[in-house]
Every structure is written in structure tokens, then in C-alpha cells.
Design a protein around this motif. Structure first.
Motif, PDB file in Angstrom:
ATOM      1  N   ASN A 158       0.653  -1.205  -0.059  1.00 37.61           N
ATOM      2  CA  ASN A 158      -0.098  -0.122   0.112  1.00 37.61           C
ATOM      3  C   ASN A 158       0.859   1.304   0.065  1.00 37.61           C
ATOM      4  O   ASN A 158       0.505   2.134   0.626  1.00 37.61           O
ATOM      5  CB  ASN A 158      -1.018   0.179   1.167  1.00 37.61           C
ATOM      6  CG  ASN A 158      -1.878  -1.190   1.123  1.00 37.61           C
ATOM      7  OD1 ASN A 158      -2.460  -1.521   0.277  1.00 37.61           O
ATOM      8  ND2 ASN A 158      -2.094  -1.664   2.371  1.00 37.61           N
ATOM      9  N   ARG A 169      -0.137  -8.295   8.470  1.00 39.52           N
ATOM     10  CA  ARG A 169      -1.726  -8.342   8.393  1.00 39.52           C
ATOM     11  C   ARG A 169      -2.100  -7.619   7.073  1.00 39.52           C
ATOM     12  O   ARG A 169      -3.040  -8.355   6.580  1.00 39.52           O
ATOM     13  CB  ARG A 169      -2.348  -7.658   9.558  1.00 39.52           C
ATOM     14  CG  ARG A 169      -3.816  -7.908   9.876  1.00 39.52           C
ATOM     15  CD  ARG A 169      -4.381  -7.114  11.125  1.00 39.52           C
ATOM     16  NE  ARG A 169      -3.657  -5.701  11.490  1.00 39.52           N
ATOM     17  CZ  ARG A 169      -2.924  -5.722  12.571  1.00 39.52           C
ATOM     18  NH1 ARG A 169      -2.493  -6.741  13.260  1.00 39.52           N
ATOM     19  NH2 ARG A 169      -2.473  -4.198  12.846  1.00 39.52           N
ATOM     20  N   ASP A 170      -1.613  -6.716   6.480  1.00 36.11           N
ATOM     21  CA  ASP A 170      -1.936  -5.919   5.344  1.00 36.11           C
ATOM     22  C   ASP A 170      -1.313  -7.263   4.195  1.00 36.11           C
ATOM     23  O   ASP A 170      -2.057  -7.274   3.069  1.00 36.11           O
ATOM     24  CB  ASP A 170      -1.389  -4.975   5.251  1.00 36.11           C
ATOM     25  CG  ASP A 170      -1.570  -3.774   5.821  1.00 36.11           C
ATOM     26  OD1 ASP A 170      -2.980  -3.923   6.518  1.00 36.11           O
ATOM     27  OD2 ASP A 170      -1.173  -2.740   5.960  1.00 36.11           O
ATOM     28  N   TYR A 171      -0.245  -7.874   4.242  1.00 36.26           N
ATOM     29  CA  TYR A 171       0.288  -8.801   3.301  1.00 36.26           C
ATOM     30  C   TYR A 171      -0.772  -9.865   3.236  1.00 36.26           C
ATOM     31  O   TYR A 171      -1.166 -10.337   2.081  1.00 36.26           O
ATOM     32  CB  TYR A 171       1.575  -9.310   3.812  1.00 36.26           C
ATOM     33  CG  TYR A 171       2.446 -10.316   3.058  1.00 36.26           C
ATOM     34  CD1 TYR A 171       3.068 -10.025   1.981  1.00 36.26           C
ATOM     35  CD2 TYR A 171       2.140 -11.756   3.455  1.00 36.26           C
ATOM     36  CE1 TYR A 171       3.944 -10.964   1.452  1.00 36.26           C
ATOM     37  CE2 TYR A 171       2.805 -12.710   2.612  1.00 36.26           C
ATOM     38  CZ  TYR A 171       3.498 -12.380   1.602  1.00 36.26           C
ATOM     39  OH  TYR A 171       4.223 -13.396   1.054  1.00 36.26           O
ATOM     40  N   GLY A 191      -6.097  -2.858  -1.271  1.00 39.50           N
ATOM     41  CA  GLY A 191      -4.671  -3.096  -0.921  1.00 39.50           C
ATOM     42  C   GLY A 191      -3.909  -3.561  -1.995  1.00 39.50           C
ATOM     43  O   GLY A 191      -4.332  -4.178  -3.091  1.00 39.50           O
TER      44      GLY A 191
END
Length: 168
Positions: free
Chosen positions: A73, A133-135, A160
């Protein structure tokens, strides 16, 4: 008797020819020259291609290559995170704290997890936990994939972006 039967068959054949001629053109050349009703103009496929920038190009997924994450991001990850997927869909990688392996279904523009990846049980701390967490949010959402040169871009179905670069 045979004469009467021949006359009936001849009359029947003539009737069928008359019906066929009255029903209109049947060959492809005549059908092309027939005009559609006025005001019912149809969009030509060439017009659609001009509007969308041409035909979509097919690109194969970059199997058997290691890709290092450059951005999540728009932010650079604090540690080296990577992914590799072979031609059978078997994948492995490192998500910041955890090594993982799994199986993905690779479509023409989507990457779907077939099963939940197996991960080791190591926990992340602080900002690295947010990156991890974003991954996983993007990777498990069935992201759209694209390649540009040595880059692999995964765009999450719910948002994302993971931007990877091929490593040597």
C-alpha cells in the motif's frame, strides 16, 4: 400412374422453390448486405477495442521466480518479505515473521488460494504485525495480478496492493 406421381413431385418441388425464394436471402454475402432497421445501429467490435485500448493481452504468470516485496500500500516493509509460486501452483514465502507454504489457483488475471497456507507459529511485534496483516489481507483475498517488466503487482479484491520485484 407413374406420370401422375411425377407431376405431383414436380409440383411439390416447384412449390418448395417458390417458398425458399420468397423467404429472402440465405447466403452469407446477401445477409451481410442486409441493412439493420433505421436507428438500430450496432457497435462494431473494432469500436469497443478503440474505447478499451485494444484487445486484452495475455501474459503468463511468472512461475518459478522469487519476488521480493517492495511496497505494501505504498509503504516499504521493514524486513525482506517474499513469494515464489511454481508451475503447479505450489507457493512459499516469508510474510515478515512467518515462513509459509500453500497452493494457489492461478487464473488469467487472478490468484486464488486453494487452501489456507501453512505457517510457523512465530508472532510479530508492533509495526511489523500491521505489515504482515496487510500482506495476508491482500494475498488471501484472491488478488488480481499483473506484471510489468520485473515487477509483480497483486491488487486485493477488497483493496490493498502488494508490489513485488523479481530477485536474482
Amino acid at each position: 400412374m407413374i406420370d401422375a406421381m411425377n407431376r405431383i413431385l414436380l409440383a411439390l418441388a416447384a412449390s418448395l422453390c417458390a417458398v425458399a425464394l420468397a423467404s429472402g436471402p440465405t447466403d452469407a454475402k446477401s445477409a451481410k448486405s442486409a441493412k439493420p432497421p433505421q436507428g438500430a445501429e450496432q457497435k462494431q467490435p473494432e469500436d469497443e477495442n478503440k474505447e478499451t485500448g485494444g484487445l486484452p493481452r495475455y501474459q503468463p504468470f511468472p512461475h518459478n521466480q522469487n519476488f521480493v516485496l517492495k511496497e505494501i500500500n505504498g509503504k516499504a516493509p521493514p524486513v525482506e518479505m517474499w513469494i515464489s509460486i511454481d508451475s503447479t501452483g505450489r507457493a512459499n514465502g516469508f510474510s515478515g515473521c512467518k515462513n509459509w507454504s500453500g497452493i494457489f489457483i492461478i487464473g488469467p488475471n487472478r490468484l486464488g488460494p486453494r487452501t489456507m497456507p501453512a505457517v510457523n507459529e512465530r508472532k510479530c511485534d508492533g509495526p511489523l504485525a500491521a505489515f504482515e496483516r496487510d500482506y495476508w489481507a491482500v494475498l488471501l483475498s484472491g488478488p488480481y495480478w499483473d506484471t510489468k517488466g520485473d515487477d509483480l503487482i497483486l491488487k486485493g479484491a477488497q483493496g490493498g496492493v502488494l508490489h513485488f520485484q523479481r530477485s536474482l
